[in-house]
Scaffold this active site. Structure first.
Site, PDB file in Angstrom:
ATOM      1  N   TYR A  86      -6.038  12.955  -2.510  1.00 51.98           N
ATOM      2  CA  TYR A  86      -6.229  11.516  -2.658  1.00 51.98           C
ATOM      3  C   TYR A  86      -5.055  10.773  -2.054  1.00 51.98           C
ATOM      4  CZ  TYR A  86      -7.243   6.989  -4.749  1.00 51.98           C
ATOM      5  OH  TYR A  86      -7.527   5.661  -4.936  1.00 51.98           O
ATOM      6  N   TYR A 131     -12.803  15.366   7.244  1.00 54.76           N
ATOM      7  CA  TYR A 131     -12.676  16.822   7.181  1.00 54.76           C
ATOM      8  C   TYR A 131     -13.257  17.481   8.433  1.00 54.76           C
ATOM      9  CZ  TYR A 131     -11.662  15.974   2.230  1.00 54.76           C
ATOM     10  OH  TYR A 131     -11.128  15.528   1.060  1.00 54.76           O
TER      11      TYR A 131
END
Length: 158
Positions: A86, A131
């Site tokens: 995060y 990602y």
């Protein structure tokens, strides 16, 4: 200048706040039951079960990666399971998430681990694109299963 470093005991309250912020982002604002003491014990107790790294910039923690070891019976070596990654919304786009993932990849490579893996919510398109831009690919042939609550209690009693 930003720095990736191992979390310290004094970071626990900030990491816990970021966990709460992540829960809000993931549309589960009331789901976090973790406490400062529980997180402190898991990270820095007599037998730590998790690890964390933080990215620090401008004198503040801007993000974190919390992870633990898993093991591949086929490969015969450990891997890293990334539980949480995060970065504060106002700090996104500065490369902090990439730096945290690169740090975990270096740890895995240096220690001879087979992989770094994690889960992402299907609706979280920004994270999925991020990602995939790094070369990560979804493992579509696997489904995640979980025992919790009453089901966990019932199976434990078998």
């Amino acid at each position: 200048m930003n720095a990736i470093r191992e979390a310290r005991p004094s970071d626990v309250p900030v990491i816990l706040q970021l966990i709460h912020d992540l829960a809000i982002y993931e549309r589960e604002p009331d789901a976090v039951k973790n406490t400062t003491q529980s997180l402190q014990d898991a990270l820095f107790g007599e037998r730590p079960t998790i690890y964390a790294h933080v990215v620090e910039a401008r004198g503040e923690i801007q993000g974190f990666a919390l992870w633990f070891l898993n093991y591949s019976t086929w490969e015969g070596v450990n891997g890293i399971y990334l539980e949480d990654l995060y970065v504060r919304p106002e700090a996104r786009g500065a490369g902090y998430g990439k730096a945290l993932l690169a740090n975990l990849a270096r740890i895995a490579a240096d220690r001879g681990y087979a992989r770094v893996e994690w889960s992402v919510l299907n609706w979280n398109e920004p994270s999925i694109r991020f990602y995939e831009s790094l070369g990560a690919r979804p493992q579509s042939e696997w489904s995640t299963f979980r025992l919790t609550g009453d089901a966990l209690t019932k199976v434990a009693a078998l």
